[in-house]
Write a protein that holds these residues in place. Structure first.
Motif, PDB file in Angstrom:
ATOM      1  N   LEU A  55       1.151 -12.938  -6.472  1.00 20.64           N
ATOM      2  CA  LEU A  55       1.375 -11.535  -6.807  1.00 20.64           C
ATOM      3  C   LEU A  55       0.133 -10.714  -6.497  1.00 20.64           C
ATOM      4  O   LEU A  55       0.221  -9.631  -5.925  1.00 20.64           O
ATOM      5  N   TRP A  56      -1.027 -11.231  -6.856  1.00 22.20           N
ATOM      6  CA  TRP A  56      -2.275 -10.538  -6.573  1.00 22.20           C
ATOM      7  C   TRP A  56      -2.465 -10.354  -5.070  1.00 22.20           C
ATOM      8  O   TRP A  56      -2.746  -9.246  -4.602  1.00 22.20           O
ATOM      9  N   SER A  57      -2.289 -11.418  -4.298  1.00 18.19           N
ATOM     10  CA  SER A  57      -2.546 -11.327  -2.859  1.00 18.19           C
ATOM     11  C   SER A  57      -1.503 -10.469  -2.143  1.00 18.19           C
ATOM     12  O   SER A  57      -1.851  -9.676  -1.266  1.00 18.19           O
ATOM     13  N   THR A  58      -0.221 -10.592  -2.503  1.00 15.35           N
ATOM     14  CA  THR A  58       0.785  -9.763  -1.844  1.00 15.35           C
ATOM     15  C   THR A  58       0.669  -8.305  -2.267  1.00 15.35           C
ATOM     16  O   THR A  58       0.976  -7.411  -1.477  1.00 15.35           O
ATOM     17  N   SER A  59       0.198  -8.050  -3.479  1.00 13.64           N
ATOM     18  CA  SER A  59      -0.017  -6.664  -3.900  1.00 13.64           C
ATOM     19  C   SER A  59      -1.120  -6.014  -3.071  1.00 13.64           C
ATOM     20  O   SER A  59      -0.972  -4.878  -2.611  1.00 13.64           O
ATOM     21  N   LEU A  60      -2.214  -6.736  -2.880  1.00 13.02           N
ATOM     22  CA  LEU A  60      -3.291  -6.197  -2.039  1.00 13.02           C
ATOM     23  C   LEU A  60      -2.815  -5.973  -0.606  1.00 13.02           C
ATOM     24  O   LEU A  60      -3.133  -4.955   0.016  1.00 13.02           O
ATOM     25  N   SER A  61      -2.052  -6.907  -0.088  1.00  9.82           N
ATOM     26  CA  SER A  61      -1.517  -6.779   1.267  1.00  9.82           C
ATOM     27  C   SER A  61      -0.586  -5.575   1.378  1.00  9.82           C
ATOM     28  O   SER A  61      -0.650  -4.808   2.334  1.00  9.82           O
ATOM     29  N   THR A  62       0.282  -5.410   0.393  1.00  6.71           N
ATOM     30  CA  THR A  62       1.224  -4.289   0.410  1.00  6.71           C
ATOM     31  C   THR A  62       0.491  -2.963   0.320  1.00  6.71           C
ATOM     32  O   THR A  62       0.839  -2.003   1.011  1.00  6.71           O
ATOM     33  N   ILE A  63      -0.523  -2.895  -0.521  1.00  9.72           N
ATOM     34  CA  ILE A  63      -1.316  -1.661  -0.633  1.00  9.72           C
ATOM     35  C   ILE A  63      -1.967  -1.325   0.702  1.00  9.72           C
ATOM     36  O   ILE A  63      -1.930  -0.176   1.157  1.00  9.72           O
ATOM     37  N   ALA A  64      -2.542  -2.323   1.353  1.00 11.79           N
ATOM     38  CA  ALA A  64      -3.189  -2.089   2.654  1.00 11.79           C
ATOM     39  C   ALA A  64      -2.169  -1.651   3.709  1.00 11.79           C
ATOM     40  O   ALA A  64      -2.425  -0.727   4.488  1.00 11.79           O
ATOM     41  N   LEU A  65      -1.009  -2.292   3.733  1.00  7.61           N
ATOM     42  CA  LEU A  65       0.013  -1.930   4.715  1.00  7.61           C
ATOM     43  C   LEU A  65       0.575  -0.529   4.462  1.00  7.61           C
ATOM     44  O   LEU A  65       0.825   0.220   5.412  1.00  7.61           O
ATOM     45  N   ARG A  66       0.761  -0.175   3.211  1.00 10.38           N
ATOM     46  CA  ARG A  66       1.245   1.184   2.907  1.00 10.38           C
ATOM     47  C   ARG A  66       0.177   2.221   3.239  1.00 10.38           C
ATOM     48  O   ARG A  66       0.482   3.300   3.733  1.00 10.38           O
TER      49      ARG A  66
END
Length: 117
Positions: free
Chosen positions: A30-41
């Motif tokens: 959850l932590w890693s995909t949240s950071l990834s999603t924030i960067a992609l958005r």
């Protein structure tokens, strides 16, 4: 009078230990995909016009998914509290997995979807 049954703070069975392990893995994912999603958005917002259909749809989707996930998490917490009120003890690792799973599911799906575009 019945004596209260307390759930253990530490897991004692291999199945419970596996649940704690899965909770840790879920939290890390959850932590890693949240950071990834924030960067992609962030990248989407920087490369697209703010009034483009794609950005507007993504923003609406993001807000509605966060609201849905928070409602699902709230329901899980309510179920856990009602269970405690009626004498059912659910270990923290089970409740933790149930409350994190809506966010985990959506964050992973968002990260996959945004990385494809």
């Amino acid at each position: 009078m019945k004596s209260p049954i307390h759930s253990p703070i530490l897991p004692h069975t291999p199945a419970a230990m596996m649940d704690v392990w899965q909770l840790g893995v879920m939290a890390f994912e959850l932590w890693s995909t949240s950071l990834s999603t924030i960067a992609l958005r962030n990248n989407l917002w920087q490369t697209q016009a703010p009034n483009s259909d794609r950005v507007i749809k993504e923003n609406q989707r993001m807000v509605s998914e966060k609201l849905e996930a928070s409602l699902e998490t709230g329901f899980e917490m309510q179920k856990a509290m009602l269970g405690m009120a009626f004498g059912q003890n659910t270990p923290w690792w089970v409740t933790g997995r149930r409350t994190l799973s809506p966010y985990h599911r959506r964050s992973s799906a968002n990260s996959r979807r945004l990385s494809r575009s």
